[in-house]
Write an enzyme that holds these catalytic residues in place. Structure first.
Site, mmCIF file in Angstrom:
data_model
loop_
_atom_site.group_PDB
_atom_site.id
_atom_site.type_symbol
_atom_site.label_atom_id
_atom_site.label_comp_id
_atom_site.label_asym_id
_atom_site.label_seq_id
_atom_site.Cartn_x
_atom_site.Cartn_y
_atom_site.Cartn_z
ATOM 1 N N ARG A 52 -0.527 -8.103 2.579
ATOM 2 C CA ARG A 52 -0.982 -6.768 2.183
ATOM 3 C C ARG A 52 0.230 -5.982 1.708
ATOM 4 N NH1 ARG A 52 2.380 -4.959 4.796
ATOM 5 N NH2 ARG A 52 1.489 -2.936 4.392
ATOM 6 N N GLY A 53 -0.049 -4.793 1.140
ATOM 7 C CA GLY A 53 1.042 -4.034 0.519
ATOM 8 C C GLY A 53 0.971 -4.272 -0.987
ATOM 9 N N ALA A 54 0.997 -3.176 -1.758
ATOM 10 C CA ALA A 54 0.680 -3.271 -3.190
ATOM 11 C C ALA A 54 1.508 -4.313 -3.965
ATOM 12 C CB ALA A 54 0.790 -1.887 -3.820
ATOM 13 N N ARG A 95 -9.083 -6.565 -3.517
ATOM 14 C CA ARG A 95 -8.848 -5.218 -2.970
ATOM 15 C C ARG A 95 -8.752 -4.241 -4.149
ATOM 16 N NH1 ARG A 95 -4.622 -4.511 1.590
ATOM 17 N NH2 ARG A 95 -6.041 -2.782 2.059
ATOM 18 N N GLN A 201 -0.252 -0.926 10.779
ATOM 19 C CA GLN A 201 0.849 -1.565 10.019
ATOM 20 C C GLN A 201 2.209 -1.094 10.524
ATOM 21 O OE1 GLN A 201 -1.912 -0.311 8.644
ATOM 22 N NE2 GLN A 201 -2.521 -1.377 6.793
ATOM 23 N N ASP A 242 0.101 2.854 -3.262
ATOM 24 C CA ASP A 242 -0.703 1.773 -3.848
ATOM 25 C C ASP A 242 -1.034 2.043 -5.311
ATOM 26 O OD1 ASP A 242 -1.142 1.596 -0.846
ATOM 27 O OD2 ASP A 242 -1.877 -0.316 -1.638
ATOM 28 N N ASN A 252 -2.153 6.383 -1.148
ATOM 29 C CA ASN A 252 -1.416 5.563 -0.176
ATOM 30 C C ASN A 252 -2.235 5.465 1.110
ATOM 31 O OD1 ASN A 252 0.900 3.980 0.520
ATOM 32 N ND2 ASN A 252 1.504 5.610 1.917
ATOM 33 N N LYS A 253 -1.739 4.736 2.046
ATOM 34 C CA LYS A 253 -2.421 4.464 3.312
ATOM 35 C C LYS A 253 -2.996 5.736 3.926
ATOM 36 C CE LYS A 253 -3.126 1.350 4.679
ATOM 37 N NZ LYS A 253 -4.460 0.756 4.394
HETATM 38 O O1 MRU Z 1 -3.823 -1.738 3.451
HETATM 39 P P1 MRU Z 1 -2.398 -2.134 3.147
HETATM 40 O O2 MRU Z 1 -1.632 -2.544 4.357
HETATM 41 O O3 MRU Z 1 -2.315 -3.118 2.004
HETATM 42 O O4 MRU Z 1 -1.750 -0.779 2.636
HETATM 43 C C1 MRU Z 1 -0.408 -0.775 2.254
HETATM 44 C C2 MRU Z 1 0.093 0.566 1.923
HETATM 45 O O5 MRU Z 1 -0.627 1.546 1.878
HETATM 46 C C3 MRU Z 1 1.532 0.658 1.543
HETATM 47 O O6 MRU Z 1 2.067 1.882 1.968
HETATM 48 C C4 MRU Z 1 1.632 0.561 0.023
HETATM 49 O O7 MRU Z 1 0.963 -0.579 -0.434
HETATM 50 C C5 MRU Z 1 3.026 0.522 -0.439
HETATM 51 S S1 MRU Z 1 3.739 -1.067 -0.098
HETATM 52 C C6 MRU Z 1 5.277 -1.110 -0.731
#
Ligand code: MRU
Length: 351
Positions: A52-54, A95, A201, A242, A252-253
Site C-alpha cells: 500500500r502507499g501511492a 484501489r 499504518q 495519494d 491523503n489518509k
Molecule cells: O491506504 P494506504 O495505506 O495505501 O494509504 C497510504 C497513504 O495515504 C499515504 O499517506 C500516501 O499513499 C502517501 S505514500 C508515500
C-alpha cells in the site's frame, strides 16, 4: 542517508522468476515475503493491502503489467493491445484514490501501442520500464527529502500521519523521507507518529521502519495531536498524499484534513510531500478525486480485536481531502510549491 526498507523485489530471471512482496499486513510482528507470478496475484495483493502507499502501488502495477504480458507471450490468443487493455483494467480496478496507479500503467501501456515486433522484446522492454519506475521513485524520494529538509531549522519536532516511508514507495519515502533527511542532518529533535486509525499504518508500519533505520520516535493516538500542538510540542506536520489535484487540494489518509485544520488553529506549518507522479493535473480539484470506501469491519476492530458489537454500522472512507488553502507548501523532487498552486504544480510536473 540510507534505508534498508523496500516493499518489493524481483527474484530470478525475468522469464522464470516472480515478484516478491513484503506482506505489510503481517508487520511489525513478522516479515513474510509473498511470491507473485501472475497479474491476478499482483492485483489481489494491491486490493488486500499486502502492499500500500501511492508510489508503491504504482510500482507494483508496473511489474504486474510486465508479468501479465510475459505470461500472455507463452500463449498469445488475442492481440497485444487487447491484452494490454485487459491488464490495465484489472490493475486499475484495485484501489481508486492513488493516482500513481494510472500514472504507472499509462507509461507501460504506451509502450505497447502500435506494437508489431517480437513479443519477447516487448516483454523485456516492459520489465525495463518497471525497473526504471522503481529506481526513479527511489531517486526522486531522495531529492524530495533533501528539498523538504531545507524548510526546517534545528531541533525540529515533526508530526506525521500514515506510513509514507520505504514501505509506501520505491524506498526511502516521501514525508518519512523528509524525516529521514532531518534525522541524518541532526536537525530532528522529535518525531511524533500518529497511529492512523483505523488501519494503523502509523502504529504498525512507521514504528517498524523507524526501528529498522534507527529513527527515534514516539507513537501517539490520532486524538492526541491537538494536545501536543497546544503544548507547543509540534513545530510542523509533514504528510504524504495519494493524489494532488490541479488546484492544490490534497487527498491523503483519513485524518489528514483534521490535522491541517489543527495546524491552521495553532499556526503550525502543514507540509505535503508529493512526488511529481502523485500530481494529477487532469483532476481540477479535490471534489473530483474518488475516495475509496473500505469495510466497516476495519473500524469495528483494532487489528484483530473486535472493539464494538459485531455487525454494528460503521463508516470507513479511507481518505479525505485537505483544501489547498490549508497547505503551507507541497514538496516535490522538482521544487517546493506554495499557493497559488495552479501554476507552480504545472511547472514542477513539466520538470
Ligand atoms: O491506504 P494506504 O495505506 O495505501 O494509504 C497510504 C497513504 O495515504 C499515504 O499517506 C500516501 O499513499 C502517501 S505514500 C508515500
Amino acid at each position: 542517508m540510507k534505508s534498508k526498507v523496500v516493499p518489493l523485489r524481483w527474484e530470478g530471471s525475468r522469464w522464470e522468476g516472480h515478484l516478491q512482496m513484503l506482506d505489510q499486513r503481517r508487520l511489525p510482528h513478522s516479515e513474510e515475503w509473498l511470491e507473485l507470478g501472475d497479474v491476478e496475484d499482483v492485483a489481489r495483493a494491491i486490493e488486500d493491502m499486502v502492499i500500500r502507499g501511492a508510489p508503491a502501488i504504482g510500482i507494483a502495477a508496473a511489474y504486474g503489467f510486465a508479468i501479465g504480458m510475459r505470461n500472455y507471450s507463452h500463449d498469445p490468443m488475442i492481440g497485444v493491445e487487447s491484452q494490454a487493455a485487459n491488464l490495465v483494467e484489472r490493475l486499475m480496478n484495485t484501489r481508486p484514490t492513488a493516482v500513481n496507479l494510472r500514472w504507472a500503467l499509462d507509461r507501460c501501456r504506451r509502450l505497447t501501442k502500435g506494437f508489431s515486433g517480437d513479443l519477447r522484446e516487448l516483454v523485456e522492454v516492459l520489465f525495463d520500464e518497471a525497473e526504471t519506475i522503481f529506481a526513479e521513485d527511489r531517486e526522486n524520494n531522495r531529492r524530495l527529502a533533501n528539498k523538504g529538509a531545507e524548510l526546517f531549522g534545528c531541533h525540529c519536532r515533526v508530526l506525521t500521519h500514515c506510513n509514507t516511508g520505504g514501505l509506501a514507495t520505491g524506498g526511502f519515502g516521501t514525508a518519512l523521507g523528509v524525516v529521514r533527511a532531518l534525522a541524518h542532518q541532526g536537525k530532528l529533535e522529535k518525531l511524533w507518529i500518529d497511529e492512523t486509525r483505523p488501519y494503523l499504518q502509523g502504529a504498525r508500519l512507521n514504528t517498524w521502519e523507524c526501528l529498522e533505520d534507527g529513527i527515534d520516535a514516539t507513537l501517539i493516538t490520532d486524538n492526541m495531536a491537538a494536545h501536543f500542538m497546544a503544548q507547543g510540542k509540534v513545530d510542523a506536520v509533514v504528510v504524504g498524499t495519494d493524489r494532488v489535484a490541479a488546484n492544490g487540494d490534497v487527498a491523503n489518509k483519513i485524518g489528514t484534513y483534521g490535522l491541517a485544520v489543527l495546524c491552521k488553529y495553532h499556526d503550525i506549518p502543514f507540509y505535503v510531500a508529493s512526488p511529481v507522479s502523485t500530481i494529477d493535473l487532469e483532476t481540477p480539484s479535490g471534489e473530483e478525486i474518488p475516495i475509496e470506501e473500505r469495510s466497516a469491519g476495519e473500524v469495528l476492530r483494532a487489528g484483530e480485536c473486535l472493539i464494538a458489537p459485531e455487525g454494528f454500522d460503521a463508516a470507513h472512507p479511507a481518505f479525505d481531502v485537505t483544501p489547498a488553502h490549508l497547505v503551507t507548501a507541497i514538496i516535490t523532487e522538482n521544487g517546493v510549491v506554495e499557493a497559488p498552486y495552479g501554476e507552480g504544480l504545472a511547472e514542477v510536473v513539466e520538470g
